[in-house]
Design an enzyme around this catalytic site. Structure first.
Site, mmCIF file in Angstrom:
data_model
loop_
_atom_site.group_PDB
_atom_site.id
_atom_site.type_symbol
_atom_site.label_atom_id
_atom_site.label_comp_id
_atom_site.label_asym_id
_atom_site.label_seq_id
_atom_site.Cartn_x
_atom_site.Cartn_y
_atom_site.Cartn_z
ATOM 1 C CG ASP A 11 -27.979 39.306 21.647
ATOM 2 O OD1 ASP A 11 -27.228 40.164 22.136
ATOM 3 O OD2 ASP A 11 -28.286 39.257 20.439
ATOM 4 C CG ASN A 101 -39.366 31.439 36.998
ATOM 5 O OD1 ASN A 101 -38.938 31.514 35.844
ATOM 6 N ND2 ASN A 101 -39.605 30.297 37.590
ATOM 7 C CE1 TYR A 225 -36.104 39.721 14.274
ATOM 8 C CE2 TYR A 225 -35.089 41.890 14.156
ATOM 9 C CZ TYR A 225 -35.006 40.513 14.048
ATOM 10 O OH TYR A 225 -33.808 39.939 13.725
ATOM 11 C CE LYS A 228 -36.663 33.192 13.940
ATOM 12 N NZ LYS A 228 -38.070 33.633 14.028
ATOM 13 C CE1 TYR A 344 -46.820 36.374 16.734
ATOM 14 C CE2 TYR A 344 -46.111 34.680 15.178
ATOM 15 C CZ TYR A 344 -47.061 35.195 16.038
ATOM 16 O OH TYR A 344 -48.241 34.539 16.202
HETATM 17 P P1 13P Z 1 -29.832 37.664 17.041
HETATM 18 O O1 13P Z 1 -31.140 37.073 17.527
HETATM 19 O O2 13P Z 1 -28.717 36.669 17.103
HETATM 20 O O3 13P Z 1 -29.517 38.935 17.808
HETATM 21 O O4 13P Z 1 -29.993 38.022 15.516
HETATM 22 C C1 13P Z 1 -30.724 39.139 15.186
HETATM 23 C C2 13P Z 1 -30.570 39.581 13.767
HETATM 24 O O5 13P Z 1 -31.312 40.453 13.386
HETATM 25 C C3 13P Z 1 -29.579 38.957 12.883
HETATM 26 O O6 13P Z 1 -29.583 39.553 11.606
HETATM 27 MG MG MG Z 2 -28.132 40.083 18.608
HETATM 28 MG MG MG Z 3 -28.075 35.655 18.738
HETATM 29 MG MG MG Z 4 -31.320 36.352 19.453
#
Ligand code: 13P
Ligand code: MG
Ligand code: MG
Ligand code: MG
Ligand code: 13P
Ligand code: MG
Length: 363
Positions: A11, A101, A225, A228, A344
């Site tokens: 992302d 890598n 943070y 994800k 996390y």
């Molecule tokens: P992403 O990992 O898809 O960027 O999502 C982050 C987020 O905070 C969604 O509310």
């Molecule tokens: Mg995002």
């Molecule tokens: Mg995402």
């Molecule tokens: Mg993400």
């Protein structure tokens, strides 16, 4: 002659917020990959705000030049994202210098090398708003559950079962489980989806690769943070592997996965077509797309958008019902993730701020 199929994803900026990838970024990624001398073929896809680079080549897994190409592609897309002031430009690029890598730098990778069969159908599953443990239940069903995969019962090429390589993403260890005999032992671990992830599956008889997933954990890598991981998973199909329909069948149940809003909530995984891979409700619910390709001398014949089928309408409806139900819990567990997983995310700062106001009752 062996073919390597690499899927590398990141992302590098959301449009709008965390819901989608701007078309200019996809265009840039295609421009970077198309006709590249190292690649046999490539396809650029996205799910939600994640760009997925699907590449075939003959240079094997963990090839520095392929990883560098992916890294440079994400950097080039980040520049476009910055120009458009997209949200979280360069979000998943944790390292600032490439050194051989892409692992540990942020992007997720799933790569497999194999001798192309007479016919080589593969499915690339790509998810947004969730983490690698989201694949544990579907991979278990595909490769170890005869109620999902009748091939385990009636196909002599699958009847002996599969081997699962499971990673402990916290302690950085791996173990191989052989199914069906290790089934109960394996479930103790893969049921803990926030920690143990199925990295690879092998045909037990031939030892050939059957599936591979990305198991990078962004928040663990970054120590803060960063959303994800939004993982990918490649599954080979037919002739000794699950049929295409057996590989898709686990997604007729919208199991709960960690992710969704701010990477901090459990929610149902909704299988959608490419056109519907733009999560917006509470930044979700988590999505998965499945692109099918037939490989032909490394060429990616496809994709077929496999969840673009009315047969998946019921699971989508069920996912919406589950979303309605669980959203009403707001900031309460188990909708919101438990504290150790929030470690996390946003938890450490709040704990730090309040540390003097907590009175120790043991003294
Ligand atoms: P992403 O990992 O898809 O960027 O999502 C982050 C987020 O905070 C969604 O509310
Ligand atoms: Mg995002
Ligand atoms: Mg995402
Ligand atoms: Mg993400
Ligand atoms: P067809 O007869 O449509 O080729 O189906 C074969 C099959 O094995 C379906 O799972
Ligand atoms: Mg047929």
């Amino acid at each position: 002659k062996k073919i390597t199929l690499s899927v590398i994803k990141a992302d590098v900026g959301g449009y709008v917020g965390h819901s989608n990838v701007h078309p200019e970024l996809l265009e840039k990624a295609r421009e970077m990959l198309s006709g590249h001398p190292l690649l046999i073929d490539s396809y650029v896809a996205h799910v939600g705000d994640d760009i997925n680079l699907i590449m075939t080549h003959e240079t094997g897994r963990n090839n520095g030049e392929i990883h560098k190409l992916a890294w440079d592609t994400f950097l080039a897309c980040t520049e476009v994202a910055k120009k458009l002031k997209l949200y979280g430009a360069g979000q998943d690029l944790l390292g600032d210098a490439f050194s051989g890598n892409i692992k540990g730098l942020g992007p997720g990778t799933a790569e497999m090398q194999f001798e192309e069969r007479k016919s080589e159908p593969v499915i690339i599953f790509m998810a947004d708003k969730t983490e690698p443990g989201a694949w544990n239940l579907p991979l278990y069903k595909m490769f170890a559950d005869p109620f999902n995969t009748i091939g385990l019962v009636i196909d002599p090429n699958m009847h002996n079962g599969f081997e699962f390589e499971v990673r402990d993403t916290i302690k950085n260890k791996k173990i191989i489980f052989s199914t069906p005999e290790d089934l109960y032992d394996m479930l103790v671990f893969i049921g803990a989806t926030g920690r143990f992830c199925i990295k690879r599956v092998f045909n037990k008889e031939t030892k050939d690769i059957a599936a591979v997933s990305s198991t990078q954990r962004l928040n663990l890598m970054a120590g803060r943070y960063v959303g994800k991981d939004d993982p990918v998973c490649i599954v080979r199909c037919q002739s000794g592997y699950p049929a295409v329909g057996e590989a898709l069948e686990p997604f007729t149940y919208p199991h709960l996965v960690a992710g969704w809003m701010r990477g901090s909530h459990n929610g149902p995984l909704m299988p959608v077509s490419m056109n519907e891979a733009r999560p917006t409700r509470f930044d979700g619910p988590p999505r998965v797309i499945a692109l099918g390709f037939q490989l032909s001398e490394g060429k990616l014949v496809g994709p077929q958008d496999l969840f673009d089928d009315p047969a998946f309408d019921n699971v989508r409806k069920q996912a919406n019902n589950v979303a309605d139900y669980i959203r009403r819990m707001g900031p309460f567990e188990p909708h919101r993730l438990p504290l150790d997983e929030m470690e996390y995310t946003s938890m450490p700062q709040v704990t730090e701020k309040l540390k003097d106001r907590f009175i120790d009752l043991n003294k």
